[in-house]
Design an enzyme around this catalytic site. Sequence first.
Site, PDB file in Angstrom:
ATOM      1  N   GLU A 126       4.904   0.002 -14.707  1.00 43.55           N
ATOM      2  CA  GLU A 126       5.325  -1.362 -14.402  1.00 43.55           C
ATOM      3  C   GLU A 126       6.706  -1.649 -15.009  1.00 43.55           C
ATOM      4  OE1 GLU A 126       3.796  -2.707 -12.176  1.00 43.55           O
ATOM      5  OE2 GLU A 126       1.680  -3.108 -12.507  1.00 43.55           O
TER       6      GLU A 126
ATOM      7  N   ASP B 147      -2.445   8.388 -11.104  1.00 37.86           N
ATOM      8  CA  ASP B 147      -3.009   7.353 -11.975  1.00 37.86           C
ATOM      9  C   ASP B 147      -4.484   7.103 -11.695  1.00 37.86           C
ATOM     10  OD1 ASP B 147      -2.528   6.227  -9.471  1.00 37.86           O
ATOM     11  OD2 ASP B 147      -0.858   5.014 -10.155  1.00 37.86           O
TER      12      ASP B 147
ATOM     13  N   ASP C 267       6.696  -4.792  -7.144  1.00 38.56           N
ATOM     14  CA  ASP C 267       7.438  -5.075  -8.379  1.00 38.56           C
ATOM     15  C   ASP C 267       8.286  -3.871  -8.826  1.00 38.56           C
ATOM     16  OD1 ASP C 267       5.551  -3.299  -9.329  1.00 38.56           O
ATOM     17  OD2 ASP C 267       4.709  -4.641 -10.849  1.00 38.56           O
TER      18      ASP C 267
ATOM     19  N   HIS D 289       7.203  -0.744  -9.285  1.00 39.41           N
ATOM     20  CA  HIS D 289       6.551   0.334 -10.052  1.00 39.41           C
ATOM     21  C   HIS D 289       6.414   1.593  -9.202  1.00 39.41           C
ATOM     22  CE1 HIS D 289       2.243  -1.179  -8.811  1.00 39.41           C
ATOM     23  NE2 HIS D 289       2.627  -0.242  -7.984  1.00 39.41           N
TER      24      HIS D 289
END
Length: 256
Positions: A139, A63, A132, A134
Amino acid sequence: MEIIIQSDAEAATAVATRVIARLLREKPNAVLGLATGSTPLLLYRALIEMKLDWRIVTTFNLDEYVGLPKEHKQSYHSFMWENLFRHVNISKKNVHIPDGMSKDIEKCCAQYENKIRASGGIDLQVLGIGTDGHIGFNEPTSSLTSRTRIKTLTRQTHLDNARFFGSADKVPHHVITMGLGTFMEARQCLLLAFGAKKANAIAATVEGPLAAINPASILQMHPNAKLCIDEAAAGKLKHAEYYRWVYKNKPEWQVF
Ligand code: PGA
């Protein structure tokens, strides 16, 4: 999914390092998917120390932040060159990182997927995990079949990454990330997670339901996914004893 629990981050990294070193020795032109963040730093240091041959290795990073030029200190371009690439004999032309400054993000994402395909596909994908859940920057609610595309970061990820930017508000809102469907085509996935703050995400990944709300749970569907985690990150696993037993009793031919 193979859950490898080690006493600390160093020991868990040592397992991951062995897996990657073996791949690079067996397949000198391997295609690696690479991650950024705090988690893989020990891994990159260990790989540098091993002085492996990276001449014909190809890499694809997970990313990049949208709007950060490559030269920005917090861009993942900078991270990768600083923490790995400049220390090994990789060829620049074989390094791929999404272009966060692209004027045509959709096209840039489609081209990224094409380049992965043209390279013969990813042999081993290194992953971290967000608090979270991811992986990459997929996400919660990311499509389980998603491909490389633009995503919006959650507030949790802004808070988690504030340490790199000075404050949460300075963390870019948008990112380009490989998708969960992209990871599913990697021949092997290797996820690293250290520390108690990752324990909930790891429990949901391993023992929770397969659900887009917990993106890492897609690894339950992957035919060759290893999790190298420390005791703290394993702290909320209900079946940790079983995973430890399995690893300790692997058949000789499976030990790496
Ligand atoms: P970290 O980030 O390695 O900095 O904890 C992991 C991630 O967000 O995927």
